[in-house]
Design a protein around this motif. Structure first.
Motif, short mmCIF file in Angstrom:
data_model
loop_
_atom_site.label_atom_id
_atom_site.label_comp_id
_atom_site.label_asym_id
_atom_site.label_seq_id
_atom_site.Cartn_x
_atom_site.Cartn_y
_atom_site.Cartn_z
N MET A 1 1.42 -24.60 7.03
CA MET A 1 2.78 -24.73 6.51
C MET A 1 3.58 -23.40 6.33
O MET A 1 2.66 -22.36 6.15
CB MET A 1 2.66 -25.34 5.05
CG MET A 1 4.17 -25.51 4.50
SD MET A 1 3.99 -26.29 2.83
CE MET A 1 4.04 -28.30 3.55
N LEU A 2 4.76 -23.17 6.46
CA LEU A 2 5.36 -21.80 6.05
C LEU A 2 5.02 -21.54 4.51
O LEU A 2 4.94 -22.23 3.83
CB LEU A 2 6.89 -21.98 6.15
CG LEU A 2 7.39 -22.29 7.75
CD1 LEU A 2 8.89 -22.75 7.81
CD2 LEU A 2 7.34 -21.01 8.52
N TYR A 3 4.89 -20.05 4.55
CA TYR A 3 4.76 -19.38 3.42
C TYR A 3 5.18 -17.96 3.51
O TYR A 3 5.36 -17.51 4.45
CB TYR A 3 3.16 -19.62 2.94
CG TYR A 3 2.47 -18.58 3.71
CD1 TYR A 3 2.19 -18.25 4.87
CD2 TYR A 3 1.95 -17.50 2.83
CE1 TYR A 3 1.45 -17.32 5.60
CE2 TYR A 3 1.55 -16.34 3.38
CZ TYR A 3 1.18 -16.11 4.78
OH TYR A 3 0.65 -15.02 5.32
N ALA B 1 5.64 -17.11 7.70
CA ALA B 1 4.60 -17.23 8.67
C ALA B 1 3.94 -18.58 8.10
O ALA B 1 4.12 -19.18 6.98
CB ALA B 1 3.54 -16.13 8.57
N TYR B 2 2.96 -19.02 9.04
CA TYR B 2 2.39 -20.30 8.96
C TYR B 2 0.97 -20.08 8.20
O TYR B 2 0.22 -19.14 8.62
CB TYR B 2 2.09 -21.03 10.03
CG TYR B 2 3.48 -21.80 10.26
CD1 TYR B 2 4.07 -22.92 9.65
CD2 TYR B 2 4.28 -21.26 11.37
CE1 TYR B 2 5.07 -23.82 10.22
CE2 TYR B 2 5.53 -21.77 11.80
CZ TYR B 2 5.72 -23.04 11.02
OH TYR B 2 7.05 -23.35 11.42
#
Lengths: 513, 513
Positions: free
Chosen positions: B347-349, B358-359
């Motif tokens: 997941m994107l963060y 970024a993932y």
């Protein structure tokens, strides 16, 4: 990076090119050398030429011999310092890379670089991806400057490796970046959000979704129910910025690990430029600088990270983690050292909450050495280092103590994006990158005037003009040797530091993908 | 500050003007009320008028009745919210103060305010300092807006007290500020550094030095030896900025102390303007905003502090002091809440080191609620508060938990200086201050156009024009009541928040000392 690190570099004893040893590590290291000292590969220098270039008296300016070696007719020039370190601690790298998407079905990132140079030269000529594969390949243009301190090891390592880390991070998002109008999905493997879909991007989306193993096409039974909570939309640009940021962190971790088994000396700043899908990304960690000169006007593309510009971040950290100061430093700043006889008097100070100054009553604790001390180029963190972002320095300690500097240093770059393809650029519009040796003695305005004036007097079709302009800049910053040292215009002192300069014409970006 | 604090304000039960209780503290407090609710003193409203002003249906716009009440013909207008809280939680204050230097010989600051209003009205007319005393007096013009949340108590207290704290801190440096061309001495009681001394300032210096108990006149036997270490030079401007910064901190400490014994509800943002010795200082802690409009052009004089603008500071703090998150929040940001079924997916963060995204692979820990959540006006820290700087909030906790919000809030303002006396200002050049109710619905450009257009249509000699322009702005932001609510131009939604606006003409600064 003149006098940046208070180390015993002056005690240097080894031969510069002595086989196997990088020779600039005074304490010596019995560990093997993994990244031997050299000059940038694209200069194509012989060992003899490299040795000759390190003449601290003559300080010959090295320039790119074959213009076609670098993409976009990029110009480059460099000169060694006036004696502060035996080796030129600046390093440079330029590459054109093709980044291939991660294989379908691999749920964790594949850490084998799926990048390759587009040809035997870094200019990217020849062997691009096949037309049919283009959707899943990214072409990445990359320029970088590294300014080493306390040894050249980390600068050399970073010049060989950082672009691979950037490519690795971009690889994870290649598929998304290759799909125009498709917003990055919040969670991989779920239905992506699409906006303003054209038929082409709709097809691309369907393909991307199937490749990503999504639950199904919109409307199919396995489509997840619509969510009613808000979701932040993340742009493609943000993904590239995140990739560059995390690549710097990975690079720093790799240096730390390799320092345990190899002899990799010192630390370095890093200034990188990535051109990708019509945009320039300038990432900076340190005190090098990038400016765009467009129609004679300056557009700053980086900010410097120094003890003064990062004072409040460092003071905040020290305030929250006082053990990092080892009971020898104070997080407060004073205009000068406090003397014991001044205890009880009121003196100017400021802490992390303050941009201004005020008076406080001096206590015994204020007699400790200030975390940030000195002004301008002489400002230091923990009396040791004059730059607050970069790579390496993992073992650097305050002289004669067990206080580590690294917790105060950040390897995270600030990344600025410039929408290159949105503008029409002329032949004299350029991006200038320089290490601090350039900017210590020349202002943005002086550089812009020098470059604009120089290019105006060149044949516009001469591909060598950007290297000539870079040489001119290095000459203006180094100056000429007069009786009492290096002098530049108006009888100012020239830079005695290593100086490295790229001049990158922007008109080529108009035509790239 | 609409929906800023997730509190049970809607459960309000008390009578607004019920004697002795400020009535907006739903939990109630048995402690006495020290600062009863009111509207700004300079409006000169009767209790009846105050009660009438709190009509959430009609939302009457209150304006300054007597132009001469405020210095520089300052204009002011305000309106109450559309029902989100019973009271108008905005507060305002305007004063002209004379700051007298600390008595000679007192080595620690005298905490008794040596300030006084220059007259019974805050416009400063009459009773200035005697001519012979001028060197040791400073005249201070002060305008401030406070936007309260979770009760009006702190906003009322700050509107009564903050200027005294500013005056106290300026008092400590009055003597220095009153001596032109004398740089602030690093240590009080030592020989000051003087630069570009005119005979007048030389005399002033000698007088100041003797008053400060310095070691002796230059050249006398007791003159300390010249120092060879470098010393940072601190400007008068930096001293004023430091005084304002520390005044905010003292104000916040006083609120904390008084909250222990009095009923002082909530918290507030603070936007203050100080005019001193030819310069305007704008200090901001919160999401109010100040802009200068000069010849129709906008000069931003503040930046807003919100969960989004301060994300990295807050994430950095949480990363270093994870106990502040009480095991219920994560310092990472995600585009939306993570669901349990997403553990193991990517997941994107982003974290405090990143501007981009970024993932990452989701872990159990990522299921915690994010420290920063939501977008724009809905962004919250710890799911609770939408503004990250200000005064008060000492007791504010995450709903149904023991997690305090205060460690994440800063009471430190950002202070910007504007060299007012260096410019010639026309009658239509103004400084506009507004709470977020104004700026939520009108852009800087819209405000500048509205004000410029309005003033151009007024009689230039009409002192009431600035209040009329402020009224016009409040009207444009509130809108008119149509079937479905408050509407402004282009059928946009008007602000349902409290709105307060100052319009301060700058031409009067040309003539002031």
């Amino acid at each position: 990076m003149l006098t940046r690190v208070k180390s015993a570099v002056a005690n240097f004893m080894g031969g510069m090119m002595a086989g196997g040893s990088n020779g600039d590590h005074p304490g010596g290291s019995d560990m093997p050398l993994k990244y031997p000292y050299s000059r940038p590969e694209f200069l194509g220098l012989s060992p003899d030429e490299i040795e000759c270039s390190a003449d601290h008296i003559a300080r010959p300016i090295l320039i790119l011999k074959e213009t076609k070696r670098l993409p976009w007719s990029t110009g480059y020039a460099e000169v060694i310092n006036a004696g502060k370190s035996t080796l030129n601690e600046d390093q440079a790298c330029c590459e054109v890379l093709v980044v291939k998407r991660r294989p379908a079905g691999s749920s964790t990132p594949n850490r084998t670089p799926l990048t390759r140079r587009r040809s035997s030269l870094p200019n990217g000529e020849g062997m691009g991806p096949r037309e049919s594969d283009k959707l899943l390949y990214l072409t990445l243009h990359y320029w970088a400057l590294f300014d080493g301190h306390a040894g050249s090891g980390v600068a050399v390592a970073a010049s060989r490796l950082l672009h691979h880390h950037i490519a690795l991070h971009l690889q994870e998002v290649t598929e998304i970046l290759c799909t125009p109008n498709l917003l990055p999905p919040t969670c991989l493997g779920e239905e992506p959000i699409n906006h303003h879909l054209t038929p082409t991007s709709q097809r691309a989306l369907t393909r991307a979704a199937s490749l990503r193993g999504a639950a199904g096409a919109p409307g199919s039974p396995s489509t997840p129910p619509t969510r009613f909570f808000t979701e932040k939309k993340v742009s493609h640009e943000s993904l590239v910025i995140g990739a560059i940021e995390n690549a710097f962190k990975d690079m720093d971790v790799q240096i730390e690990k390799e320092k345990a088994v190899y002899n990799i000396s010192g630390g370095c700043t890093a200034l990188v430029v990535v051109y990708l899908l019509g945009k320039l990304y300038v990432g900076n960690a340190g005190d090098s600088r990038a400016i765009i000169i467009r129609a004679g006007e300056v557009i700053p593309m980086s900010t410097e990270f120094t003890p003064e510009s990062e004072r409040r971040r460092l003071q905040f950290l020290a305030y929250m983690q006082p053990h990092l100061l080892g009971n020898e430093f104070t997080h407060l700043e004073f205009p000068r050292r406090v003397q014991r006889k001044e205890v009880g008097k009121r003196m100017l100070y400021r802490d992390f909450t303050m941009a201004g100054w005020a008076y406080k009553t001096i206590e015994d604790d204020d007699l400790k050495f200030p975390l940030i001390y000195g002004e301008g180029k002489k400002a230091r963190v923990l009396a040791t280092i004059g730059v607050t972002r970069g790579l390496g320095d993992h073992n650097l300690k305050v002289h004669d103590s067990n206080i580590y500097i690294k917790p105060f240093l950040s390897c995270c770059p600030e990344v600025k994006a410039y929408p290159l393809a949105q503008y029409e650029h002329e032949a004299d519009d350029v991006l200038v990158l320089g290490t601090d040796g350039l900017w210590d003695v020349l202002s943005n305005q002086e550089v812009a005037e020098a470059v604009t004036c120089f290019l105006a007097n060149c044949d516009p079709d001469d591909q060598h003009r950007y290297t000539m302009a870079a040489q001119d800049l290095v000459m203006r910053a180094r100056g000429v040797l007069k009786d009492r040292g290096w002098r530049i215009s108006n009888d100012r002192l020239g830079s005695g530091d290593d100086i490295s300069v790229y001049i990158i014409p922007l008109m080529y970006g108009n035509k790239q993908n």
